[in-house]
Write a protein that holds these residues in place. Structure first.
Motif, PDB file in Angstrom:
ATOM      1  N   SER A 228       0.898  -1.277  -0.148  1.00 32.74           N
ATOM      2  CA  SER A 228       0.263   0.122  -0.016  1.00 32.74           C
ATOM      3  C   SER A 228       0.982   1.318   0.067  1.00 32.74           C
ATOM      4  O   SER A 228       1.804   1.454   0.570  1.00 32.74           O
ATOM      5  CB  SER A 228      -0.965   0.041   1.215  1.00 32.74           C
ATOM      6  N   TYR A 230       0.804   5.481   0.601  1.00 31.20           N
ATOM      7  CA  TYR A 230      -0.249   6.436   1.025  1.00 31.20           C
ATOM      8  C   TYR A 230       0.352   7.897   0.378  1.00 31.20           C
ATOM      9  O   TYR A 230       1.565   8.054   0.699  1.00 31.20           O
ATOM     10  CB  TYR A 230      -0.075   6.291   2.506  1.00 31.20           C
ATOM     11  N   LYS A 265      -4.880   6.098  -0.995  1.00 32.09           N
ATOM     12  CA  LYS A 265      -4.192   5.047  -0.760  1.00 32.09           C
ATOM     13  C   LYS A 265      -4.408   4.179  -2.073  1.00 32.09           C
ATOM     14  O   LYS A 265      -5.544   3.948  -2.740  1.00 32.09           O
ATOM     15  CB  LYS A 265      -4.846   4.202   0.513  1.00 32.09           C
TER      16      LYS A 265
END
Length: 310
Positions: A228, A230, A265
């Motif tokens: 992920s 961000y 995200k």
């Protein structure tokens, strides 16, 4: 009878003769009286005429004397007239000369006046030009003073903003050293602000989109795989920009957990070498100032950069 008639006729004749004699006597007396009266009148008239003749003789003598005086005066007047005629001729000559001189001076004066008028008009035009130039210069000076004041303010603001930018970049560099991993960090980190139709802009009122791109090179196998990413955007004070659905996350940086608030995200497959791009549509208009963009993973900070909006 004839005798009586003859005496009667004689008597008649005598009567006529006597009558005629009486008439003649009367006429002679009348004539004598008339002659005497006329003689007296003539005598009186002669005396009157003699008196008038004496007066006329005295008047004649006086008139003769007056004529003589007038002749002498006339001679004097003639002489004076001749003298005056000479003086008049001289005076006329002088007047002609003066008039010629006056005409010449008048022509010269008119020429000088025309020249002076032309010079005056030229000077007035030059004065008007100078006044216009002075007004323009005054307006320019006012504008320059205003511009100088604005530039001074802008310079002070620029210095302040540069100081803010330096402080922000110093913070970014410090965090990059502290929060990035040696073999898992972004290079060629770039932030672009776009308006509509993907056109770059630096105007706060036109900013519609953020495009963040960076390179990952030489990523070790242990960091590869799906992770992920961000996208965190804050102002120069560290306050996150507003988002309708902010992403709250925890990341582990060098063994310590850190809370972050991201605007986006994105799940990404991390490879050894690649160029990655994250895009975020701004939901609210950003104010002018400095902003910081950072890309985090669950194990640390990949990279960060700042941008400025005017």
């Amino acid at each position: 009878m004839p005798y009586k008639n003859k005496d009667k006729r004689t008597q008649q004749i005598m009567l006529v003769v006597i009558t005629l004699l009486l008439l003649a006597l009367l006429g002679t007396g009348f004539l004598a009286y008339k002659y005497g009266s006329e003689k007296d009148a003539i005598s009186i008239e002669r005396e009157s005429l003699a008196h008038q003749l004496g007066e006329m003789e005295a008047l004649k003598i006086k008139l003769q004397h007056d004529v003589d005086s007038l002749q002498e005066s006339f001679a004097i007047v003639v002489q004076e007239n001749q003298s005056l005629q000479g003086s008049v001729a001289v005076a006329q000559s002088t007047i002609d000369e003066k008039q010629a001189a006056i005409k010449k001076l008048t022509r010269q004066k008119d020429s000088q006046i025309k020249s002076l008028k032309a010079q005056l008009e030229s000077l007035l035009a030059a004065k008007a030009d100078l006044e216009s130039t002075i007004r323009n210069l005054q307006e320019e000076n006012d504008s320059l003073r205003q511009l100088t004041g604005k530039l001074t303010e802008d310079l002070a603001l620029e210095r302040s903003e540069n100081a803010t930018l330096l402080a922000l970049n110093a913070t970014i560099q410090e965090e990059l050293k502290r929060l990035t991993l040696a073999n898992f960090k972004a290079t060629a980190f770039r932030v672009e602000v776009e308006k509509r139709k993907s056109v770059a802009t630096a105007k706060s009122r036109q900013a519609k989109r953020l495009v963040v791109s960076f390179d990952l090179a030489g990523v070790k196998v242990q960091y590869q795989g799906v992770r992920s990413l961000y996208l965190v955007v804050t102002d120069d004070k560290g306050t996150p920009i507003r988002a309708n659905n902010p992403v709250q996350a925890k990341v582990n940086v060098n063994g310590q957990e850190m809370d972050i608030q991201a605007v986006k995200k994105q799940q990404t497959s991390i490879m050894e070498n690649q160029r990655l791009t994250l895009t975020h549509e701004l939901e609210d208009r950003l104010k002018r100032g400095f902003y910081r963009v950072a890309i985090y993973t669950d194990i640390g900070l990949l990279g960060a950069a700042s941008f400025r909006l005017q």
